[in-house]
Design a protein around this motif. Structure first.
Motif, mmCIF file in Angstrom:
data_model
loop_
_atom_site.group_PDB
_atom_site.id
_atom_site.type_symbol
_atom_site.label_atom_id
_atom_site.label_comp_id
_atom_site.label_asym_id
_atom_site.label_seq_id
_atom_site.Cartn_x
_atom_site.Cartn_y
_atom_site.Cartn_z
ATOM 1 N N ALA A 123 26.912 -25.922 -33.868
ATOM 2 C CA ALA A 123 27.347 -24.828 -34.936
ATOM 3 C C ALA A 123 26.007 -24.187 -35.286
ATOM 4 O O ALA A 123 26.070 -22.947 -35.457
ATOM 5 C CB ALA A 123 28.301 -25.558 -36.058
ATOM 6 N N GLU A 124 24.991 -25.020 -35.671
ATOM 7 C CA GLU A 124 23.834 -24.736 -36.282
ATOM 8 C C GLU A 124 22.971 -23.944 -35.197
ATOM 9 O O GLU A 124 22.574 -22.883 -35.382
ATOM 10 C CB GLU A 124 22.957 -25.662 -36.685
ATOM 11 C CG GLU A 124 21.519 -25.215 -37.287
ATOM 12 C CD GLU A 124 21.690 -24.876 -38.550
ATOM 13 O OE1 GLU A 124 20.682 -23.834 -38.745
ATOM 14 O OE2 GLU A 124 22.746 -24.939 -39.491
ATOM 15 N N ALA A 125 22.931 -24.315 -33.818
ATOM 16 C CA ALA A 125 22.496 -23.608 -32.892
ATOM 17 C C ALA A 125 23.290 -22.199 -32.595
ATOM 18 O O ALA A 125 22.506 -21.362 -32.247
ATOM 19 C CB ALA A 125 22.592 -24.287 -31.643
ATOM 20 N N ARG A 126 24.587 -22.224 -32.660
ATOM 21 C CA ARG A 126 25.303 -20.998 -32.607
ATOM 22 C C ARG A 126 24.829 -19.879 -33.652
ATOM 23 O O ARG A 126 24.752 -18.616 -33.495
ATOM 24 C CB ARG A 126 26.492 -21.131 -32.524
ATOM 25 C CG ARG A 126 26.945 -21.440 -30.962
ATOM 26 C CD ARG A 126 28.653 -21.569 -30.913
ATOM 27 N NE ARG A 126 29.436 -22.270 -32.105
ATOM 28 C CZ ARG A 126 29.719 -23.439 -32.146
ATOM 29 N NH1 ARG A 126 29.574 -24.393 -31.177
ATOM 30 N NH2 ARG A 126 30.543 -24.169 -33.187
ATOM 31 N N PHE A 127 24.771 -20.311 -34.756
ATOM 32 C CA PHE A 127 24.403 -19.628 -35.992
ATOM 33 C C PHE A 127 23.088 -19.013 -35.894
ATOM 34 O O PHE A 127 22.747 -17.848 -36.094
ATOM 35 C CB PHE A 127 24.567 -20.430 -37.312
ATOM 36 C CG PHE A 127 23.952 -19.558 -38.488
ATOM 37 C CD1 PHE A 127 25.016 -18.461 -38.887
ATOM 38 C CD2 PHE A 127 22.978 -20.099 -39.224
ATOM 39 C CE1 PHE A 127 24.550 -17.907 -39.992
ATOM 40 C CE2 PHE A 127 22.464 -19.254 -40.206
ATOM 41 C CZ PHE A 127 23.236 -18.172 -40.732
ATOM 42 N N GLU A 128 22.123 -19.824 -35.435
ATOM 43 C CA GLU A 128 20.695 -19.464 -35.108
ATOM 44 C C GLU A 128 20.724 -18.253 -34.146
ATOM 45 O O GLU A 128 19.937 -17.183 -34.304
ATOM 46 C CB GLU A 128 19.888 -20.425 -34.899
ATOM 47 C CG GLU A 128 19.598 -21.622 -35.947
ATOM 48 C CD GLU A 128 18.645 -20.923 -37.074
ATOM 49 O OE1 GLU A 128 17.735 -20.069 -36.666
ATOM 50 O OE2 GLU A 128 18.893 -21.187 -38.130
ATOM 51 N N GLN A 129 21.332 -18.463 -33.020
ATOM 52 C CA GLN A 129 21.491 -17.592 -31.801
ATOM 53 C C GLN A 129 22.128 -16.140 -32.342
ATOM 54 O O GLN A 129 21.587 -15.237 -32.166
ATOM 55 C CB GLN A 129 22.395 -18.214 -30.763
ATOM 56 C CG GLN A 129 22.360 -17.215 -29.655
ATOM 57 C CD GLN A 129 21.042 -17.274 -28.772
ATOM 58 O OE1 GLN A 129 20.299 -18.215 -28.966
ATOM 59 N NE2 GLN A 129 20.422 -16.242 -28.125
ATOM 60 N N ARG A 130 23.068 -16.153 -33.314
ATOM 61 C CA ARG A 130 23.730 -15.096 -33.712
ATOM 62 C C ARG A 130 22.905 -14.370 -34.672
ATOM 63 O O ARG A 130 22.496 -13.063 -34.805
ATOM 64 C CB ARG A 130 24.999 -15.250 -34.904
ATOM 65 C CG ARG A 130 26.386 -15.577 -33.801
ATOM 66 C CD ARG A 130 27.620 -15.368 -34.585
ATOM 67 N NE ARG A 130 27.541 -15.949 -35.796
ATOM 68 C CZ ARG A 130 27.823 -17.445 -36.015
ATOM 69 N NH1 ARG A 130 28.370 -18.123 -35.132
ATOM 70 N NH2 ARG A 130 27.970 -17.654 -37.361
ATOM 71 N N LYS A 131 21.999 -15.199 -35.660
ATOM 72 C CA LYS A 131 20.966 -14.588 -36.433
ATOM 73 C C LYS A 131 20.029 -13.837 -35.589
ATOM 74 O O LYS A 131 19.493 -12.787 -35.810
ATOM 75 C CB LYS A 131 20.354 -15.626 -37.202
ATOM 76 C CG LYS A 131 20.097 -15.265 -38.363
ATOM 77 C CD LYS A 131 19.975 -16.579 -39.524
ATOM 78 C CE LYS A 131 18.911 -17.234 -39.070
ATOM 79 N NZ LYS A 131 18.318 -18.296 -40.158
ATOM 80 N N LEU A 132 19.524 -14.543 -34.495
ATOM 81 C CA LEU A 132 18.563 -13.695 -33.716
ATOM 82 C C LEU A 132 18.967 -12.657 -32.997
ATOM 83 O O LEU A 132 18.251 -11.455 -32.928
ATOM 84 C CB LEU A 132 18.053 -14.803 -32.556
ATOM 85 C CG LEU A 132 16.798 -14.408 -31.749
ATOM 86 C CD1 LEU A 132 15.543 -14.409 -32.496
ATOM 87 C CD2 LEU A 132 16.836 -15.439 -30.752
ATOM 88 N N LYS A 133 20.459 -12.567 -32.579
ATOM 89 C CA LYS A 133 20.809 -11.435 -31.958
ATOM 90 C C LYS A 133 21.076 -10.149 -32.891
ATOM 91 O O LYS A 133 20.780 -9.022 -32.789
ATOM 92 C CB LYS A 133 22.237 -11.685 -31.392
ATOM 93 C CG LYS A 133 22.548 -10.903 -30.518
ATOM 94 C CD LYS A 133 23.924 -11.601 -29.793
ATOM 95 C CE LYS A 133 24.558 -10.625 -28.578
ATOM 96 N NZ LYS A 133 25.730 -11.239 -27.986
#
Length: 139
Positions: free
Chosen positions: A121-131
């Motif tokens: 979940a943390e990795a998905r959140f970081e990916q969304r933030k980067l996007k």
């Protein structure tokens, strides 16, 4: 100082597989391990297992136990062995230790699963933030 060590391997059929129940008492500590053989093991296979893989077994349980002193009299040892053969294959203490082992492994796997989900979940959140950050950059 003298350390007392006692080990037994009981092989029985549980209805589906041939199972070995290894009980180990060392210095008053009781441990148990369950080994699934599958097909009925021969005497040679059991001997090979004991000589090569016994040291690698992970005995579960550290309950202090009252280990009986082995008898020096051979007739008494034979009587005790015959009495042990008449008893049921799985001791209650061994069953309890195996149940505790299953519960502990279940708890550990649940914790690992929970941690893995949180990491994902943390990795998905970081990916969304980067996007989002890349979208807001001007071209």
């Amino acid at each position: 100082m003298q350390i007392s060590v006692s080990s037994t391997l009981t092989v029985y059929h549980d209805g589906q597989f041939w199972v070995g129940l290894a009980e180990h008492v060392e210095d008053g500590r009781y441990g148990v391990a369950r080994i699934v053989f599958g097909a009925e093991p021969s005497d040679e296979e059991i001997l090979r297992f004991v000589t090569s893989k016994w040291a690698k077994l992970a005995f579960f349980g550290d309950d202090p136990s009252e280990a009986s002193e082995p008898a020096k009299n051979p007739k008494r040892r034979a009587r005790e062995a015959a009495k042990a053969l008449k008893r049921p294959a799985v001791s209650t203490k061994a069953q309890q230790a195996l149940a505790n082992q299953r519960e502990t492994m279940k708890r550990e796997s649940a914790q690992a699963r929970s941690q893995r989900r949180a990491d994902e979940a943390e990795a998905r959140f970081e990916q969304r933030k980067l996007k989002r950050k890349q979208k807001h950059r001007g071209h």
